[in-house]
Design a protein around this motif. Structure first.
Motif, PDB file in Angstrom:
ATOM      1  N   ASP A   1      -0.741  -4.857   2.885  1.00  0.00           N
ATOM      2  CA  ASP A   1      -0.968  -3.671   3.706  1.00  0.00           C
ATOM      3  C   ASP A   1       0.327  -3.370   4.460  1.00  0.00           C
TER       4      ASP A   1
ATOM      5  N   MET B   1      -8.363   3.442  -7.121  1.00  0.00           N
ATOM      6  CA  MET B   1      -8.289   4.327  -5.958  1.00  0.00           C
ATOM      7  C   MET B   1      -8.136   5.791  -6.343  1.00  0.00           C
TER       8      MET B   1
ATOM      9  N   ARG C   1      -7.406  -1.117   2.340  1.00  0.00           N
ATOM     10  CA  ARG C   1      -7.971  -2.204   3.144  1.00  0.00           C
ATOM     11  C   ARG C   1      -9.494  -2.094   3.261  1.00  0.00           C
ATOM     12  N   ASP C   2     -10.022  -0.886   3.052  1.00  0.00           N
ATOM     13  CA  ASP C   2     -11.472  -0.704   3.119  1.00  0.00           C
ATOM     14  C   ASP C   2     -12.184  -1.382   1.954  1.00  0.00           C
ATOM     15  N   TYR C   3     -11.415  -1.780   0.941  1.00  0.00           N
ATOM     16  CA  TYR C   3     -12.012  -2.309  -0.278  1.00  0.00           C
ATOM     17  C   TYR C   3     -11.604  -3.759  -0.570  1.00  0.00           C
TER      18      TYR C   3
ATOM     19  N   ASP D   1       0.351   4.061  -2.791  1.00  0.00           N
ATOM     20  CA  ASP D   1       0.061   5.442  -2.399  1.00  0.00           C
ATOM     21  C   ASP D   1       1.029   6.422  -3.052  1.00  0.00           C
TER      22      ASP D   1
ATOM     23  N   ARG E   1     -11.172   7.526  -5.201  1.00  0.00           N
ATOM     24  CA  ARG E   1     -11.774   7.004  -3.979  1.00  0.00           C
ATOM     25  C   ARG E   1     -11.044   7.563  -2.767  1.00  0.00           C
ATOM     26  N   SER E   2     -11.731   7.591  -1.641  1.00  0.00           N
ATOM     27  CA  SER E   2     -11.108   8.010  -0.390  1.00  0.00           C
ATOM     28  C   SER E   2     -10.917   6.778   0.488  1.00  0.00           C
ATOM     29  N   GLY E   3     -10.268   6.961   1.605  1.00  0.00           N
ATOM     30  CA  GLY E   3     -10.059   5.861   2.524  1.00  0.00           C
ATOM     31  C   GLY E   3      -8.818   5.059   2.192  1.00  0.00           C
ATOM     32  N   LYS E   4      -8.673   3.941   2.887  1.00  0.00           N
ATOM     33  CA  LYS E   4      -7.521   3.065   2.720  1.00  0.00           C
ATOM     34  C   LYS E   4      -7.887   1.908   1.798  1.00  0.00           C
TER      35      LYS E   4
ATOM     36  N   CYS F   1      -8.300  -8.122  -3.590  1.00  0.00           N
ATOM     37  CA  CYS F   1      -9.394  -7.239  -3.983  1.00  0.00           C
ATOM     38  C   CYS F   1      -9.984  -7.751  -5.295  1.00  0.00           C
TER      39      CYS F   1
ATOM     40  N   THR G   1       0.827  -1.204   0.000  1.00  0.00           N
ATOM     41  CA  THR G   1       0.000   0.000   0.000  1.00  0.00           C
ATOM     42  C   THR G   1       0.863   1.256   0.000  1.00  0.00           C
TER      43      THR G   1
END
Length: 386
Positions: A152, A109, A117-119, A77, A112-115, A161, A73
């Motif tokens: 992660d 991503m 791992r949220d997906y 990022d 998209r917002s967030g991490k 995913c 990640t």
């Protein structure tokens, strides 16, 4: 049997396919590309070649080359920072599975917002920027799948995913890019493809569309993988392996992987074992344990690979499959966990967590013989001792 089949909109296979990129972008109505490329291919001049080719069509090309083996990640990022610095409508992935999965994650991503791992599974990701995949290795089949895997960086969990947003809209499968693959990468990527095909064929989600594709993939790999390893300039073998890798991707993307992949991801996450190699470590022993759940299927796979004769009964054919896979891994010098350099104490201490992570991935539930946590721990111990 009802089936839903997912494939790239455009799939071009053959030597020089990468040179069709400009036309493919035009056909898809895409004009603001962003390139994700691994450092090796960038150093080989492939990024500059694409940039020059697209410039002739008036398409500027920004790029990110910070791809790491088995994407994290953190690396994704870093790529997102670069991608979001421009106005792009697609992401081009040039490289092996790590580059393609990095590009996929960046594409979904981007807005998209967030991490990430949220997906992860069981969430599905069904939209994002368009991805055009140009694989350079004959292994992951990621150019034809709606899946991607990343570790992660905070939790060290290797996350799966899924979703249509991760399916490339186009794949340019050019075996010429694979000629420079070194022995170890050729072998491990090839066994990864073999796992894709075998797991898809024995999966509880196997279907009449993927079965013949999986069988053809297995047949080609057993024939051509040793040749590609020993004769890296053998273009017939390289072309066959690249074709097989895409077949394997199509097969497992539409029938799912099973226990091998479920147990492989934690090995990669905790011990930084390349994905294809961790699959190879597991292949013979997990197959041997799983056979009782679908003996006739494993027997048919053995016949397709040439390990068993047509007249062999299912029991004999399945036994020959395990023997053949062990011989193949030995011939290709696949190291065990200890030989790779993993400390036994560390391996043992992480087994409960690895088993939990394997089960959480969902893949073991597709296996012909479904394990519980204790059985997965025992299988990890069996792999260590093999």
């Amino acid at each position: 049997m009802d089936m839903t089949v997912y494939l790239p909109r455009i799939l071009r296979v053959g030597g020089g396919a990468r040179h069709e990129l400009g036309k493919v972008l035009a056909d898809l109505g895409l004009c603001r590309p962003f390139l994700v490329i691994d450092a090796f291919l960038l150093g080989q001049g492939h990024g500059a070649a694409l940039e020059s080719s697209l410039a002739e069509q008036g398409l500027p090309l920004r790029q990110f080359s910070g791809v790491v083996p088995d994407p994290t990640t953190e690396s994704i990022d870093a790529g997102l920072v670069e991608l979001r610095g421009g106005d792009h409508d697609c992401v081009i992935a040039l490289g092996g599975g790590s580059a393609i999965d990095t590009a996929k994650f960046m594409a979904v991503m981007a807005n998209r917002s967030g991490k990430l791992r949220d997906y992860k599974v069981p969430v599905t990701i069904d939209d994002g920027l368009s991805v055009i995949a140009i694989p350079s290795t004959a292994g992951t089949g990621s150019e034809a799948t709606r899946a991607a895997v990343a570790t992660d960086s905070e939790t060290e969990e290797k996350m799966l995913c899924m979703g249509l947003g991760l399916m490339p809209v186009a794949a340019l499968v050019d075996y010429e890019l694979s000629v420079t693959m070194p022995y170890r990468l050729t072998a491990d990527a090839g066994i990864d493809s073999l796992c894709h095909a075998l797991e898809a064929f024995v999966s509880r989600k196997a279907n009449p569309f993927t079965d013949p594709i999986a069988l053809a993939c297995m047949s080609s790999i057993v024939k051509y993988l040793p040749v590609a390893c020993e004769q890296p300039d053998n273009l017939e073998a390289r072309a066959a392996m690249m074709h097989a890798a895409t077949q394997g991707g199509i097969a497992f993307s539409n029938a799912s992987v099973t226990l091998i992949h479920g147990m492989s991801r934690p090995i990669g996450a905790h011990f930084h074992v390349p994905h294809g190699l961790s699959n190879a470590m597991l292949l013979p022993e997990i197959t041997a344990w799983s056979i009782d759940g679908a003996r006739s299927r494993y027997a048919e796979a053995a016949r397709a690979m040439g390990y068993a004769k047509l007249e062999d009964n299912d029991g004999a054919a399945a036994d020959k499959l395990v023997a053949g896979l062990r011989a193949l891994c030995s011939a290709l010098k696949v190291p065990g966990p200890a030989e790779f350099g993993i400390a036994q104490t560390q391996w043992q201490s992480l087994l409960p967590l690895m088993a939990e992570q394997a089960l959480a991935s969902g893949s073991p539930a597709n296996n012909p013989r479904i394990p519980d946590k204790g059985e997965i721990i025992a299988l990890y111990e069996r792999v260590w001792a093999a």
